[in-house]
Design a protein around this motif. Structure first.
Motif, PDB file in Angstrom:
ATOM      1  N   VAL A 159       0.841  -1.207   0.000  1.00 59.21           N
ATOM      2  CA  VAL A 159       0.000   0.000   0.000  1.00 59.21           C
ATOM      3  C   VAL A 159       0.879   1.261   0.000  1.00 59.21           C
ATOM      4  CG1 VAL A 159      -1.688   1.317   1.322  1.00 59.21           C
ATOM      5  CG2 VAL A 159      -1.953  -1.145   1.089  1.00 59.21           C
ATOM      6  N   SER A 170      -5.676 -16.740  -5.766  1.00 54.52           N
ATOM      7  CA  SER A 170      -6.255 -16.563  -4.432  1.00 54.52           C
ATOM      8  C   SER A 170      -7.165 -15.335  -4.434  1.00 54.52           C
ATOM      9  CB  SER A 170      -5.144 -16.386  -3.407  1.00 54.52           C
ATOM     10  OG  SER A 170      -4.462 -15.169  -3.660  1.00 54.52           O
ATOM     11  N   ARG A 171      -8.076 -15.325  -3.520  1.00 51.75           N
ATOM     12  CA  ARG A 171      -8.966 -14.171  -3.374  1.00 51.75           C
ATOM     13  C   ARG A 171      -8.140 -12.922  -3.066  1.00 51.75           C
ATOM     14  NH1 ARG A 171     -14.499 -14.910  -2.989  1.00 51.75           N
ATOM     15  NH2 ARG A 171     -14.676 -12.786  -2.223  1.00 51.75           N
ATOM     16  N   SER A 172      -7.044 -13.126  -2.339  1.00 52.07           N
ATOM     17  CA  SER A 172      -6.199 -11.973  -1.980  1.00 52.07           C
ATOM     18  C   SER A 172      -5.737 -11.242  -3.223  1.00 52.07           C
ATOM     19  CB  SER A 172      -4.966 -12.419  -1.207  1.00 52.07           C
ATOM     20  OG  SER A 172      -5.301 -13.385  -0.266  1.00 52.07           O
ATOM     21  N   GLU A 194      -8.584  -9.273  -4.601  1.00 54.48           N
ATOM     22  CA  GLU A 194      -8.848  -8.119  -3.736  1.00 54.48           C
ATOM     23  C   GLU A 194      -7.776  -7.059  -3.923  1.00 54.48           C
ATOM     24  OE1 GLU A 194      -9.061  -9.915   0.109  1.00 54.48           O
ATOM     25  OE2 GLU A 194     -10.882 -11.028  -0.413  1.00 54.48           O
ATOM     26  N   LEU A 195      -6.545  -7.499  -4.066  1.00 56.01           N
ATOM     27  CA  LEU A 195      -5.450  -6.549  -4.260  1.00 56.01           C
ATOM     28  C   LEU A 195      -5.614  -5.815  -5.583  1.00 56.01           C
ATOM     29  CD1 LEU A 195      -2.885  -6.039  -2.500  1.00 56.01           C
ATOM     30  CD2 LEU A 195      -1.631  -7.105  -4.350  1.00 56.01           C
ATOM     31  N   ILE A 249      -8.471  -5.232  -7.184  1.00 56.56           N
ATOM     32  CA  ILE A 249      -9.583  -4.274  -7.048  1.00 56.56           C
ATOM     33  C   ILE A 249      -9.106  -3.037  -6.286  1.00 56.56           C
ATOM     34  CG2 ILE A 249     -11.835  -3.865  -5.981  1.00 56.56           C
ATOM     35  CD1 ILE A 249     -12.489  -6.800  -6.455  1.00 56.56           C
ATOM     36  N   PHE A 250      -8.423  -3.277  -5.195  1.00 53.51           N
ATOM     37  CA  PHE A 250      -7.948  -2.161  -4.390  1.00 53.51           C
ATOM     38  C   PHE A 250      -6.985  -1.296  -5.191  1.00 53.51           C
ATOM     39  CE2 PHE A 250      -6.421   0.402  -1.070  1.00 53.51           C
ATOM     40  CZ  PHE A 250      -5.049   0.450  -1.168  1.00 53.51           C
ATOM     41  N   LEU A 258      -8.835   0.839  -7.840  1.00 53.20           N
ATOM     42  CA  LEU A 258      -9.593   1.961  -7.280  1.00 53.20           C
ATOM     43  C   LEU A 258      -8.663   3.007  -6.670  1.00 53.20           C
ATOM     44  CD1 LEU A 258     -12.535  -0.016  -5.650  1.00 53.20           C
ATOM     45  CD2 LEU A 258     -12.594   1.344  -7.724  1.00 53.20           C
ATOM     46  N   PHE A 259      -7.626   2.535  -6.011  1.00 54.57           N
ATOM     47  CA  PHE A 259      -6.699   3.457  -5.346  1.00 54.57           C
ATOM     48  C   PHE A 259      -5.975   4.324  -6.374  1.00 54.57           C
ATOM     49  CE2 PHE A 259      -4.374   4.757  -1.696  1.00 54.57           C
ATOM     50  CZ  PHE A 259      -3.063   4.947  -2.072  1.00 54.57           C
ATOM     51  N   VAL A 261      -6.839   4.906  -9.502  1.00 54.34           N
ATOM     52  CA  VAL A 261      -7.805   5.777 -10.202  1.00 54.34           C
ATOM     53  C   VAL A 261      -8.119   7.005  -9.339  1.00 54.34           C
ATOM     54  CG1 VAL A 261     -10.224   5.968 -10.928  1.00 54.34           C
ATOM     55  CG2 VAL A 261      -8.847   4.045 -11.691  1.00 54.34           C
ATOM     56  N   TRP A 262      -8.366   6.769  -8.076  1.00 53.75           N
ATOM     57  CA  TRP A 262      -8.732   7.876  -7.200  1.00 53.75           C
ATOM     58  C   TRP A 262      -7.585   8.872  -7.068  1.00 53.75           C
ATOM     59  CZ3 TRP A 262      -7.202   8.315  -1.711  1.00 53.75           C
ATOM     60  CH2 TRP A 262      -7.715   9.481  -1.137  1.00 53.75           C
ATOM     61  N   PHE A 317     -16.014   7.263 -10.024  1.00 53.64           N
ATOM     62  CA  PHE A 317     -16.353   6.217  -9.063  1.00 53.64           C
ATOM     63  C   PHE A 317     -17.837   5.871  -9.107  1.00 53.64           C
ATOM     64  CE2 PHE A 317     -12.756   4.892  -6.559  1.00 53.64           C
ATOM     65  CZ  PHE A 317     -11.788   5.776  -6.992  1.00 53.64           C
ATOM     66  N   TRP A 321     -14.219 -10.775   2.176  1.00 50.33           N
ATOM     67  CA  TRP A 321     -12.853 -10.420   1.805  1.00 50.33           C
ATOM     68  C   TRP A 321     -11.877 -11.248   2.641  1.00 50.33           C
ATOM     69  CZ3 TRP A 321     -11.082  -5.946  -1.198  1.00 50.33           C
ATOM     70  CH2 TRP A 321     -12.120  -5.268  -1.847  1.00 50.33           C
ATOM     71  N   GLU A 322     -10.839 -11.734   1.978  1.00 52.60           N
ATOM     72  CA  GLU A 322      -9.825 -12.493   2.710  1.00 52.60           C
ATOM     73  C   GLU A 322      -8.938 -11.555   3.525  1.00 52.60           C
ATOM     74  OE1 GLU A 322      -8.540 -16.092   0.393  1.00 52.60           O
ATOM     75  OE2 GLU A 322      -6.596 -15.211   0.924  1.00 52.60           O
ATOM     76  N   LEU A 323      -8.689 -10.394   2.948  1.00 56.45           N
ATOM     77  CA  LEU A 323      -7.828  -9.433   3.625  1.00 56.45           C
ATOM     78  C   LEU A 323      -8.683  -8.267   4.102  1.00 56.45           C
ATOM     79  CD1 LEU A 323      -5.044  -9.470   0.902  1.00 56.45           C
ATOM     80  CD2 LEU A 323      -4.908 -10.578   3.126  1.00 56.45           C
ATOM     81  N   LEU A 354      -7.479  -4.718   3.321  1.00 57.69           N
ATOM     82  CA  LEU A 354      -7.736  -4.252   1.959  1.00 57.69           C
ATOM     83  C   LEU A 354      -9.203  -3.876   1.774  1.00 57.69           C
ATOM     84  CD1 LEU A 354      -5.654  -6.365  -0.563  1.00 57.69           C
ATOM     85  CD2 LEU A 354      -5.300  -4.031   0.200  1.00 57.69           C
ATOM     86  N   THR A 361     -10.303  -0.297   0.635  1.00 58.77           N
ATOM     87  CA  THR A 361     -11.064  -0.165  -0.611  1.00 58.77           C
ATOM     88  C   THR A 361     -12.323   0.653  -0.380  1.00 58.77           C
ATOM     89  OG1 THR A 361     -10.239  -2.285  -1.402  1.00 58.77           O
ATOM     90  CG2 THR A 361     -12.198  -1.429  -2.473  1.00 58.77           C
ATOM     91  N   VAL A 381     -11.392   4.214   0.035  1.00 59.64           N
ATOM     92  CA  VAL A 381     -11.029   4.818  -1.249  1.00 59.64           C
ATOM     93  C   VAL A 381     -12.290   5.154  -2.061  1.00 59.64           C
ATOM     94  CG1 VAL A 381      -9.990   4.322  -3.497  1.00 59.64           C
ATOM     95  CG2 VAL A 381      -8.703   3.872  -1.423  1.00 59.64           C
TER      96      VAL A 381
END
Lengths: 497, 477
Positions: free
Chosen positions: A167, A202-204, A207-208, A210-211, A214-215, A217-218, B255, B319-321, B324, B328, B331
């Motif tokens: 991050v 993995s889901r991680s 998720e990473l 997606i994060f 978005l991060f 882009v923002w 967004f 969510w696994e994490l 995050l 998210t 954000v």
């Protein structure tokens, strides 16, 4: 962490790479043309605390836009070290740190220390990366290692300690360079690959992704707010003139590309891609393949210059090469030639020296010769001392920054195109001014941009492929004020009612 | 999937939160305009509507708009009539500021009731309303005076009564739908489209729906023929018409769009239940290609619902994490807030400013009403309203728009006095109004470019006003 043999060799490689870079960069006290923009920003931060967002000299005076974090980092070092040393040494230290990152990535992929060591060595001598970063205070000397560090964090995402590192790294990268967008694109490709190939992701990782999307882009919206409003979505092309895009992408030379990346990483990296697309599947390999795809897409859309794209590809192929190295020696162990392993390593080494290290040296030499010469710098010093402060100097776009930085005079055009209206027209006009045979047309164009002086340097000769300006013989309109390189003062004006 | 964790939330609380936020958001630009800009209306088009309303209140409904050189036909619009009526007991400027806000709050109330009729979860409704009121398109629709705010309110009102279970008098309900014809042909199409899809959905009222749909389309066609589009379609990028972060006036935050896409995709399996929303979304998206941003104000309501679905999906999935997940969500919220604040900032300080008004007031006192003024077309409405002069071009089409556009560009960019003088004379242009924006890229980029060169070097022009970077030149002869 225990200090092992591979760590020793890694440090040796790092010092060798750093030494190699410093050897060439310290041969001259000057920098590449592109460096002078960066140097001005560092100077400005040292003197005023802020970079030059309002620049009185660029394009005759305008608001500029760029990401400032890198310049703040360099400026921080200047409080402990002389400025020239910081600008020469620190970017090369950042760039050399890539060997550590490539080592750890390769080790994570291959679980083979020798392969990782060799990949680190290969990544330290990518000719185009050295050419572009060793003497230009280049932003890529930090953004590229940081990008690959983030990829390493992604590989280690199951270890929760790497999440805050990721991050923070992503945050820093977004404020350093738009390379963060490449990261997001690469991750998107990776997810698509994973879904298409039914890889076990993995889901991680999702998720990473997606994060990250978005991060980035923002933050990009926050940072690029003004350029977005000014240029709209075309901001992704950074308002680069069509002429430069066409030049940069005209007739891409395959042989030249291989030379710039290095034969060893190119051939063996491509082999690994072939193997893992058509014969095997390995998630970590797909991650880097995805990034290669993202780079190729950006090249195709002309979102990055050709040489920049080659830098990224070179490092990706170096990492993928580590997998080839491992597979090769596994195969060798199964054959009768296994006792010739040492020879094989030596063979790789020699081929690499010949195909990457020597070209890197030649590229570095070429970069030094292409940098502003001592005579050019003297001419610019003369301009600073002998011309009015608000004079406008016409030169090639490449020389724009050095005119601002050394001569402290306004330029007509340089290479920061954001927030400049009608950039294409301006480029066409500058091109025309240097190549026209018509004195009337030349004077009209000079009047249009209120040009006071024309600097006709070696760079201008080479760029515009002309040995002389055809109209400067008219002494009533052009006075030669400096002889080598020639600098002419424009005297006449054309009016029309 | 229901998100039931918000136990503290009640029906009233949900609405009050959304209402108060909407009130604050809509009042901020108004407050800035009153405090820093002496109450000047924001933007350009509100001045057109104010002028038309003023004409109606003094002279009645006219058949053509005479304040542009090439007069264009005018069809009565309910919003102009409403403003004209209100001018009887308050100033048109005040009415132009208040009506959009009032319609915005009423529209919010109606939309809230509509969502309740759809039997959506309370948390989803609150989220939809919050995303709606913080969207740039909502802020634009209900702070910039235009018929859109009235049309949206009437459409929602008609929709609300139509969807009530108890029977409503069909005649009055029909009138509410038919009123949309008078705003624009596009409004008629939206109403017809809704009735058409509702007719498919509800077999009991299908006959009424199809008949009314047909009537609205035909009546709308004949009422607006041949001027279906009054706006000038200057070449622009679709993205810059759609995304407020890229400069769209009535656009959506990035967004908002991302969340709406997530909601669209994740709820695709329930498309039968949400058929009307999907159909309307598709229609408004397609309208972008033909009518630029005209449908965005309506699409916003659909987008807000889809965005809330997308947001809730992100909240509800495992969510696994967790770090995050939290980052998210933060954000996303920051992204939505940023788009909102950025837009409010942009629109609050938009032109015209006080020096502009001052110069136009001066022009009104100096020039005669029949004198034509040349300036950038985006300033046309200000000149017409404040200085009460005709302009060569404004932002709406005229019958001979294409040929005038060519001459207009010639006048601005030619350095040949003979050509420019001839055109100025042909169009009876007596004054030229120039500001710094025009000199710094809106029209010209260099000091002596085009008309600027002629103004400085020819006796055919006399500078009669020069203050705060604004110049007014009088054409001699």
């Amino acid at each position: 962490m225990e200090f092992r043999k591979e760590h020793f060799w890694l440090i040796v490689i790092f010092l060798a790479v750093l030494g190699f870079r410093l050897y060439f960069t310290l041969q001259t006290q000057h920098f590449d043309y592109d460096a002078y923009f960066n140097i001005r920003q560092v100077d400005s931060i040292r003197n005023t605390g802020v970079p030059l967002f309002t620049d009185d000299l660029s394009f005759g005076g305008r608001t500029t836009f760029f990401l400032p974090l890198y310049y703040y980092i360099l400026a921080l070092f200047t409080f402990f070290t002389p400025v020239l040393m910081v600008l020469k040494v620190i970017p090369n230290i950042f760039a050399s740190c890539l060997v550590f990152i490539v080592f750890f990535i390769s080790l994570e992929i291959t679980k083979n220390k020798n392969a990782a060591i060799f990949a680190a060595f290969v990544s330290g001598f990518i000719p185009i990366f050295i050419y572009k970063t060793f003497n230009s205070v280049s932003i890529y000397s930090i953004s590229i290692p940081l990008l690959f560090f983030l990829l390493f964090c992604l590989l280690k995402i199951q270890d929760k300690r790497f999440i805050p590192l990721y991050v923070l790294g992503l945050f820093a990268l977004t404020f350093i360079h738009a390379t963060s967008l490449l990261l997001v694109l690469g991750l998107a490709f990776y997810v698509v690959f994973a879904l298409l190939e039914n890889l076990e992701y993995s889901r991680s990782e999702i998720e990473l992704t997606i994060f990250s999307l978005l991060f980035v882009v923002w933050l990009s919206l926050l940072i690029f707010k003004n350029p977005l409003l000014f240029h709209g979505p075309a901001v992704v092309w950074q308002n680069t003139p069509n002429m430069i895009l066409d030049e940069s992408f005209s007739r891409p030379d395959f042989v030249d590309a291989v030379y710039k990346i290095g034969v060893v990483p190119f051939i063996f990296g491509i082999y690994v891609i072939y193997r893992y697309i058509f014969r095997e599947r390995r998630k970590a390999i797909y991650l880097f393949m995805s990034f290669a795809m993202a780079v190729l897409l950006m090249l195709f859309l002309r979102l990055i210059q050709f040489d920049i794209g080659l830098m990224f590809l070179g490092i990706i192929l170096s990492i993928l090469f580590s997998q080839f190295y491992k597979l090769f020696f596994i195969y060798l162990d199964k054959t009768r030639l296994s006792r010739l392993k040492i020879l094989a390593v030596l063979g790789f080494f020699l081929v690499f020296i010949a195909s990457s290290v020597l070209p890197s040296a030649l590229s570095a030499q070429r970069a030094i010769s292409e940098a502003p010469s001592h005579r050019d710098i003297r001419a610019l010093d003369w301009l600073e001392k002998n011309t009015p402060e608000n004079s406008i100097v016409l030169a090639t776009p490449q020389e724009g920054y050095v005119i601002n930085a050394v001569a402290n005079r306004k330029n007509v055009v340089d290479q920061n195109f954001l927030l400049v209206r009608d950039i294409n027209q301006r480029f066409v006009d500058v091109n025309r001014t240097f190549t026209t045979f018509s004195e009337i047309e030349a004077i009209r164009l000079l009047n249009k941009y209120d040009v006071d002086y024309i600097m006709f340097s070696r760079e201008a000769r080479s760029y515009y492929k002309t040995n002389a300006l055809s109209y400067v013989d008219d002494k009533n309109c052009f006075e030669i004020v400096y002889t080598f390189p020639p600098i002419y003062r424009s005297i006449c004006r054309i009016e029309e009612i | 999937m229901r998100y039931n964790k918000w136990k503290w939330l009640t029906e009233k609380k949900a609405f009050y939160i959304a209402f108060l936020l909407a009130l604050a958001i809509l009042l901020i630009p108004l407050a800035v305009r009153v405090i820093r800009f002496d109450g000047l209306l924001m933007g350009s088009e509100p001045y057109y509507h104010a002028r038309i309303a003023s004409e109606i209140s003094h002279k009645g409904v006219q058949s053509s708009d005479a304040f542009v050189f090439d007069q264009r036909p005018y069809k009565a619009n309910p919003y102009h009539v409403l403003l004209a009526f209100a001018s009887g007991f308050m100033s048109i400027e005040l009415a132009s500021m208040m009506f959009p806000i009032v319609f915005g709050l009423l529209s919010l109330l109606l939309f809230h009731r509509l969502l309740k009729n759809l039997k959506l979860d309370l948390s989803m409704r609150l989220l939809t309303l919050l995303i709606l009121v913080s969207s740039p398109a909502f802020i634009a629709s209900f702070t910039l005076s235009s018929p859109t705010c009235f049309a949206i309110f009437l459409s929602l009102l008609a929709l609300y009564f139509f969807l009530q279970k108890r029977k409503q008098p069909t005649f009055w309900l029909s009138l509410l739908f038919i009123a949309n014809i008078f705003f624009s042909f596009f409004n008629a199409m939206i109403t017809a489209l809704f009735l058409f899809f509702y007719g498919i959905y509800d077999k009991k009222r299908s006959r009424f729906c199809f008949l009314l749909c047909f009537f609205i389309l035909v009546a709308g066609f004949f009422y607006h023929y041949p001027d279906f589009v009054t706006r000038t379609l200057y070449s622009k990028n679709i993205l810059t018409d759609f995304v407020s972060d890229f400069g769209a006036v009535v656009g959506f935050g990035l967004f908002n769009i991302i969340l709406a896409v997530i909601g669209f995709v994740t709820k695709w399996r329930e498309k039968k239940r949400l058929l009307l929303f999907y159909a309307l979304a598709l229609f408004f998206l397609l309208s972008l290609f033909f009518l630029r941003a005209h449908g965005n104000a309506y699409l916003n309501f659909v987008l807000a619902l889809l965005a809330s679905l997308g947001f809730l999906w992100l909240l509800e999935i495992k969510w696994e994490l967790s770090l995050l997940k939290n980052l998210t969500i933060i954000v996303i919220i920051c992204g939505l807030i940023f788009s909102c604040l950025s837009y409010i900032d942009r629109v609050s300080v938009s032109m015209p400013d006080k020096p502009t008004k001052q110069s136009l007031d001066w022009l009104q006192s100096y020039a005669s009403p029949e004198d034509v003024v040349l300036s950038h077309h985006s300033y046309g409405f200000w000149i017409q309203y404040v200085s009460k002069n005709k302009v060569l071009m404004d932002d709406f089409k005229t019958p001979n728009h294409e040929s005038i556009w060519v001459d207009y560009n010639t006048m601005l960019y030619s350095r040949r006095l003979a050509n420019t003088s001839a055109l100025l004379s042909e169009y009876n242009i007596k004054y030229i109004w120039i500001n710094q924006e025009m000199k710094k890229g809106l029209v010209w980029t260099r000091e002596q470019e085009g008309l600027l060169f002629l103004l400085k070097n020819s006796d055919s022009f006399k500078k009669v006003y020069d203050e705060n970077g604004i110049e007014i030149w009088e054409v001699a002869g």
